[in-house]
Design an enzyme around this catalytic site. Sequence first.
Site, PDB file in Angstrom:
ATOM      1  N   ASP A  44       0.887  -1.166   0.000  1.00 19.06           N
ATOM      2  CA  ASP A  44       0.000   0.000   0.000  1.00 19.06           C
ATOM      3  C   ASP A  44       0.929   1.222   0.000  1.00 19.06           C
ATOM      4  OD1 ASP A  44      -2.592   1.175   2.304  1.00 19.06           O
ATOM      5  OD2 ASP A  44      -1.421   2.199   0.767  1.00 19.06           O
ATOM      6  N   ILE A  45       0.811   2.071  -0.991  1.00 13.99           N
ATOM      7  CA  ILE A  45       1.773   3.171  -1.152  1.00 13.99           C
ATOM      8  C   ILE A  45       1.791   4.099   0.067  1.00 13.99           C
ATOM      9  CG2 ILE A  45       0.269   4.898  -2.294  1.00 13.99           C
ATOM     10  CD1 ILE A  45       2.629   5.281  -4.308  1.00 13.99           C
ATOM     11  N   ASN A  87      -7.032  13.468  -9.500  1.00 17.34           N
ATOM     12  CA  ASN A  87      -7.840  14.005 -10.611  1.00 17.34           C
ATOM     13  C   ASN A  87      -7.582  15.506 -10.677  1.00 17.34           C
ATOM     14  OD1 ASN A  87      -9.712  15.489  -8.879  1.00 17.34           O
ATOM     15  ND2 ASN A  87     -10.374  13.434  -8.243  1.00 17.34           N
ATOM     16  N   GLY A 106      -9.689   5.198  -4.969  1.00 17.12           N
ATOM     17  CA  GLY A 106      -8.416   4.537  -5.269  1.00 17.12           C
ATOM     18  C   GLY A 106      -7.251   5.046  -4.430  1.00 17.12           C
ATOM     19  N   ASP A 116      -5.783   7.851  -4.594  1.00 22.77           N
ATOM     20  CA  ASP A 116      -6.033   9.262  -4.194  1.00 22.77           C
ATOM     21  C   ASP A 116      -6.729   9.282  -2.835  1.00 22.77           C
ATOM     22  OD1 ASP A 116      -7.756  12.015  -5.931  1.00 22.77           O
ATOM     23  OD2 ASP A 116      -6.250  11.984  -4.346  1.00 22.77           O
ATOM     24  N   GLY A 121      -6.126   2.244 -12.865  1.00 25.87           N
ATOM     25  CA  GLY A 121      -7.297   1.843 -12.064  1.00 25.87           C
ATOM     26  C   GLY A 121      -8.565   2.423 -12.670  1.00 25.87           C
ATOM     27  N   VAL A 122      -9.162   3.361 -11.949  1.00 23.46           N
ATOM     28  CA  VAL A 122     -10.415   3.993 -12.399  1.00 23.46           C
ATOM     29  C   VAL A 122     -10.300   4.538 -13.823  1.00 23.46           C
ATOM     30  CG1 VAL A 122     -11.876   6.041 -11.970  1.00 23.46           C
ATOM     31  CG2 VAL A 122     -11.131   4.599 -10.066  1.00 23.46           C
ATOM     32  N   TYR A 123      -9.116   5.054 -14.158  1.00 24.05           N
ATOM     33  CA  TYR A 123      -8.989   5.684 -15.490  1.00 24.05           C
ATOM     34  C   TYR A 123      -8.810   4.675 -16.612  1.00 24.05           C
ATOM     35  CZ  TYR A 123      -8.969  10.463 -13.648  1.00 24.05           C
ATOM     36  OH  TYR A 123      -9.328  11.651 -13.062  1.00 24.05           O
TER      37      TYR A 123
HETATM   38  N1  APR Z   1      -1.363   1.794  -2.900  1.00 29.75           N
HETATM   39  C1  APR Z   1      -0.804   1.552  -4.104  1.00 29.75           C
HETATM   40  N2  APR Z   1      -1.512   1.440  -5.235  1.00 29.75           N
HETATM   41  C2  APR Z   1      -2.843   1.554  -5.144  1.00 29.75           C
HETATM   42  C3  APR Z   1      -3.511   1.816  -3.913  1.00 29.75           C
HETATM   43  C4  APR Z   1      -2.698   1.920  -2.762  1.00 29.75           C
HETATM   44  N3  APR Z   1      -3.226   2.173  -1.554  1.00 29.75           N
HETATM   45  N4  APR Z   1      -4.840   1.884  -4.165  1.00 29.75           N
HETATM   46  C5  APR Z   1      -5.002   1.666  -5.480  1.00 29.75           C
HETATM   47  N5  APR Z   1      -3.815   1.461  -6.059  1.00 29.75           N
HETATM   48  C6  APR Z   1      -3.506   1.177  -7.464  1.00 29.75           C
HETATM   49  C7  APR Z   1      -4.623   0.614  -8.278  1.00 29.75           C
HETATM   50  O1  APR Z   1      -4.677  -0.808  -8.126  1.00 29.75           O
HETATM   51  C8  APR Z   1      -4.155   0.999  -9.675  1.00 29.75           C
HETATM   52  O2  APR Z   1      -3.270   0.016 -10.162  1.00 29.75           O
HETATM   53  O3  APR Z   1      -3.194   2.412  -8.068  1.00 29.75           O
HETATM   54  C9  APR Z   1      -3.391   2.307  -9.465  1.00 29.75           C
HETATM   55  C10 APR Z   1      -4.126   3.546  -9.942  1.00 29.75           C
HETATM   56  O4  APR Z   1      -5.515   3.372  -9.697  1.00 29.75           O
HETATM   57  P1  APR Z   1      -6.449   4.601  -9.234  1.00 29.75           P
HETATM   58  O5  APR Z   1      -6.179   4.963  -7.853  1.00 29.75           O
HETATM   59  O6  APR Z   1      -7.834   4.225  -9.591  1.00 29.75           O
HETATM   60  O7  APR Z   1      -5.984   5.851 -10.115  1.00 29.75           O
HETATM   61  P2  APR Z   1      -6.265   6.173 -11.669  1.00 29.75           P
HETATM   62  O8  APR Z   1      -6.545   4.949 -12.454  1.00 29.75           O
HETATM   63  O9  APR Z   1      -5.129   7.046 -12.080  1.00 29.75           O
HETATM   64  O10 APR Z   1      -7.621   7.009 -11.609  1.00 29.75           O
HETATM   65  C11 APR Z   1      -7.571   8.285 -11.005  1.00 29.75           C
HETATM   66  O11 APR Z   1      -9.357   7.745  -9.543  1.00 29.75           O
HETATM   67  O12 APR Z   1      -9.176   7.799  -7.286  1.00 29.75           O
HETATM   68  C12 APR Z   1      -9.616   8.499  -8.360  1.00 29.75           C
HETATM   69  O13 APR Z   1      -9.410  10.802  -7.705  1.00 29.75           O
HETATM   70  C13 APR Z   1      -8.849   9.786  -8.524  1.00 29.75           C
HETATM   71  O14 APR Z   1     -10.304  10.591 -10.221  1.00 29.75           O
HETATM   72  C14 APR Z   1      -9.029  10.028  -9.983  1.00 29.75           C
HETATM   73  C15 APR Z   1      -8.978   8.636 -10.574  1.00 29.75           C
END
Ligand code: APR
Length: 327
Positions: free
Chosen positions: A9-10, A23, A31, A33, A118-120
């Site tokens: 977990d980062i 975002n 996620g 963020d 992830g979400v994106y």
């Molecule tokens: N530690 C490390 N990596 C993580 C963690 C964590 N605690 N939580 C999620 N991840 C990983 C996910 O598995 C994915 O591989 O981080 C990567 C990026 O995923 P997202 O957090 O969904 O980010 P992204 O795909 O860039 O989408 C950004 O999502 O959370 C919202 O506000 C954010 O709107 C923005 C969008």
Amino acid sequence: MPIQIVRNDITKIKCDAIVNAANSSLLGGGGVDGAIHRAAGEKLLKECRTLGGCKTGDAKITKGYNLPCKYVIHTVGPVWNGGKFQEEEQLISCYRNSLSLAKQYKCESVAFPLISSGVYGYPKEQALYIAMNEISKFLLNNEMLVYIVVYDKDSFRISKKLIDDITEYIDECYIEAHYVGRSTRLTTYPLDECRPCASPQSSMMRDLSDVIGSIDESFSEMLLRKIDEKGMTDSQCYKKANIDRKLFSKIRSNPNYKPSKTTAIAFAIALELSLDETRDLLLKAGYALSHSNKFDIIIEFFIKRKEYNIFRINEALFEFDQVLLGQ
Ligand code: APR
């Protein structure tokens, strides 16, 4: 060592800066963020409010507050729309801008999540490849420890085909090793195309004459000779091997230095040695590749295919739960 792939977990990573996949509002989300804002506390949001948002591909920096890091670098990745809307260029600029901010703030270590994967919706394998590529390019001219933090295994998937090819190769070699081990207890075969070689005596002679021929050359001497033969500089070699400068200078200054097996193999990969040359280099450090060791078989698989990208090899080693090269 300069690039480490870790599953964690980062928000738990102790380093100078962690990167947030934010975002454009910079006001938090889900996620990574959401996890970063929760762990950092409300002061992070308060500071983010003063930044006036962030464009896709850009990066902005805040303090880390309750996180075990000095800074948080917020970057906004592209939303995946099929790859025809500059998504790759935008993702590349996320890494470049985040790394240059980390450098500007004199960070010695930084941790990245897989931005946009992830979400994106950015395809995970491509997202990882871009991360590896941009970070290793940056590290060719900069000293920094960079973590790529993989949160869950499926966000780190090498291609199914590659997994199948490696699995098949491992099975082949395991069978060969156990078959040869049982039926010819005294004969040791050199590693070859996963088949017992034509005549053990001839291969024994090859190994023996090679050993006698260069018995006076140490690991360090052979390494330096190979770097010259390949027309590389020292730093090109150790950076390509994902080995840090301090370790390389230890090896360079001590002709009798005995590296770890993964370090020796990392140099063989960086020098793009053949399987025989790899075996010779390992022998100098007192090691051999073995078909009863999955790590060795995977290394052999890539060397035979002349695939020397250490980050691709580490992705495969990570997939098979093996130690990574250069770590
Ligand atoms: N530690 C490390 N990596 C993580 C963690 C964590 N605690 N939580 C999620 N991840 C990983 C996910 O598995 C994915 O591989 O981080 C990567 C990026 O995923 P997202 O957090 O969904 O980010 P992204 O795909 O860039 O989408 C950004 O999502 O959370 C919202 O506000 C954010 O709107 C923005 C969008």
